[in-house]
Design an enzyme around this catalytic site. Structure first.
Site, short mmCIF file in Angstrom:
data_model
loop_
_atom_site.label_atom_id
_atom_site.label_comp_id
_atom_site.label_asym_id
_atom_site.label_seq_id
_atom_site.Cartn_x
_atom_site.Cartn_y
_atom_site.Cartn_z
N HIS A 83 -4.73 -2.80 -22.42
CA HIS A 83 -3.43 -2.69 -21.77
C HIS A 83 -2.90 -1.28 -21.97
CE1 HIS A 83 0.60 -3.78 -20.46
NE2 HIS A 83 1.04 -3.07 -21.49
N ASP A 92 9.27 -14.61 -20.47
CA ASP A 92 9.36 -13.14 -20.42
C ASP A 92 10.02 -12.68 -19.12
OD1 ASP A 92 8.72 -10.39 -21.39
OD2 ASP A 92 7.54 -10.38 -19.55
N ARG A 119 17.39 -8.45 -19.84
CA ARG A 119 17.39 -7.20 -20.63
C ARG A 119 17.68 -6.01 -19.73
NH1 ARG A 119 11.72 -7.06 -22.97
NH2 ARG A 119 12.37 -5.06 -23.80
N SER A 150 7.25 -8.83 -25.68
CA SER A 150 7.12 -9.01 -24.23
C SER A 150 5.71 -8.64 -23.77
CB SER A 150 8.18 -8.13 -23.54
OG SER A 150 7.87 -7.92 -22.19
N LYS A 173 2.13 -11.55 -22.92
CA LYS A 173 1.32 -11.62 -21.69
C LYS A 173 -0.15 -11.39 -22.01
CE LYS A 173 4.58 -8.95 -20.15
NZ LYS A 173 5.58 -8.11 -19.51
N1 URA Z 1 6.71 -3.66 -20.45
C1 URA Z 1 6.81 -4.99 -20.68
O1 URA Z 1 5.98 -5.77 -20.23
N2 URA Z 1 7.85 -5.43 -21.42
C2 URA Z 1 8.78 -4.61 -21.94
O2 URA Z 1 9.68 -5.07 -22.61
C3 URA Z 1 8.65 -3.23 -21.69
C4 URA Z 1 7.60 -2.78 -20.93
#
Ligand code: URA
Length: 433
Positions: free
Chosen positions: A82, A161, A168, A183, A187
């Site tokens: 990632h 999320d 957020r 977050s 994933k």
């Molecule tokens: N990317 C994400 O997936 N989550 C965040 O909180 C910030 C960047």
């Protein structure tokens, strides 16, 4: 349990229990906790933080808020990577093919881009017919058979999320290490791979501006991954200039193809080699960095990495002729050479600004609804540290509409020069985990 008490606790800088965090995320997922209460807790977390145990529990509860992919039916170690995102970041395309050609199983779910240029999925979709919407079964079959697939999210991954991120975004609570780390990792965890390599970028074009902040985020994510049984490592990498030479979807696909053939730009090739070394060791394909590098070099020079890329494109319905002959990829109507107005060493390239300029050409989206023009973008003909004379070529612009004077002036502001030699910055600053 009263949610008000949980907010009070975090307001008073106390750690939340696993049950309290689970209660919160269940409430977010089922819409039983109102947004104003969640917003209040989010702000308390921004201000008072979370310890490693709380952060890992938050990631785990979010991961379990929706579908979790089970890749256990695919033999061997499944690997994922990632990137926190950057300008010109086409790493997944080249790296996936390189490590899969060495025998690693790469099961990758990617995202689209917002702002700058497209995300990995947008880049892949610049290949005619390329299908990013495989079913879970098709995805697993492809990873089993050829060791590589890159798709968009299947099913409903981490719905908590999605809701938290939307809140957020409008409550000034994005900027918090435990919230960002949980977050991102929720994933990755839900995508089901056994190993995770994180490319955490620092610099002007990155989410984290300084090396120190990037390391703090990386360590928070490594702690989550390891606590939840995934071999997790991170690279801290430079984003103070675009990665490689191209910005823009089809241009980046072309560069990824050249890289798996051994003709890629130095910085991008080195990033892929370093990432590949780590992934091959995480996947127990290689025992040392040296052995891994040799395998990667062999995959490139033998043509196996290119063959793997072709195979992925073929399996996912893409036009392989465009991979064999990149002139068949989408081409822009106009090509304009931007010549330097100044002389000196290139001191700085404002990558974020360049990304925004590429977006204005049509290479990225300003809003989710915008469509992408795959053909347009920029090719850097000079990079940080290069010695430039007035009139030398700085950059080539691929565009479908006339360049506006304002765009041109803004382009020139993205380069700064100095009379003094500029020391090169390593692309990979540090490896953690
Ligand atoms: N990317 C994400 O997936 N989550 C965040 O909180 C910030 C960047």
């Amino acid at each position: 349990m009263r949610f008000l008490d949980i907010i009070e606790k975090k307001k008073n800088k106390l750690a939340l229990t696993d049950e309290e965090i689970q209660f919160w995320i269940d409430g977010v997922t089922n819409d039983t906790i109102p947004d104003y209460q969640t917003s209040s807790l989010l702000m308390a977390i921004v201000l008072n933080g979370m310890d490693e145990k709380e952060t890992a529990k938050l990631a785990e509860a979010m991961m379990n808020s929706g579908d979790v992919l089970d890749l256990s039916g695919i033999p061997g170690i499944k690997s994922d990577k990632h990137s926190t995102g950057g300008v010109g970041d086409k790493t997944s395309l080249a790296l996936g093919a390189m490590v899969a050609a060495c025998g690693l199983k790469v099961a990758k779910m990617s995202g689209r881009g917002l702002g700058h240029t497209g995300g990995t999925l947008d880049k892949l979709e610049s290949i005619e017919g390329f299908n990013i919407f495989l079913t879970e079964d098709q995805f697993k079959k492809q990873v089993s058979e050829i060791g590589l697939s890159i798709i968009g999210q299947t099913g409903e991954l981490v719905p908590a999320d999605k809701k938290l991120y939307a809140l957020r975004d409008v409550t000034a609570t994005v900027n918090s290490i435990p919230l960002i780390a949980s977050s991102i990792m929720s994933k990755k965890l839900a995508s089901g791979s056994n190993t995770i390599l994180l490319d955490v970028k620092y610099g002007e074009g990155a989410f984290m501006q300084t090396i120190e902040d990037a390391k703090t985020l990386a360590n928070a994510m490594i702690s989550i991954g390891n606590r939840l049984g995934r071999n997790t490592m991170a690279m801290i990498t430079d984003m103070n200039q675009p990665l490689g030479n191209t910005i823009g979807n089809a241009l980046e696909v072309e560069e990824a193809i050249e890289t798996v053939k051994g003709n890629g730009p130095k910085d991008f090739t080195e990033l892929c080699m370093c990432a590949g070394e780590i992934m091959l060791m995480q996947g127990k394909i290689a025992n040392s960095k040296e052995e891994a590098r040799k395998m990667l070099q062999e995959a490139i020079s033998s043509g196996k990495a290119f063959e793997k890329l072709l195979q992925m494109v073929e399996y996912q319905g893409g036009n392989v002729e465009q991979i064999k002959n990149t002139k068949l990829l989408p081409q822009a109507k106009f090509v304009t050479e931007m010549k330097s107005r100044e002389a000196g060493y290139v001191e700085h390239i404002h990558s974020q600004q360049l990304g925004i300029l590429a977006m204005h050409l049509g290479a990225g989206r300003a809003t989710k609804e915008d469509s992408i023009n795959y053909a347009v973008g920029l090719r850097m003909n000079s990079k940080k540290g290069d010695k430039i004379e007035t009139g030398d070529l700085l950059c080539t612009v691929y565009h479908d509409e006339e360049l506006k004077q304002e765009w041109i002036e803004n382009f020139y502001k993205t380069f700064s020069f100095t009379d003094n030699k500029v020391d090169p910055i390593p692309i990979v600053e540090e490896i953690l985990g």
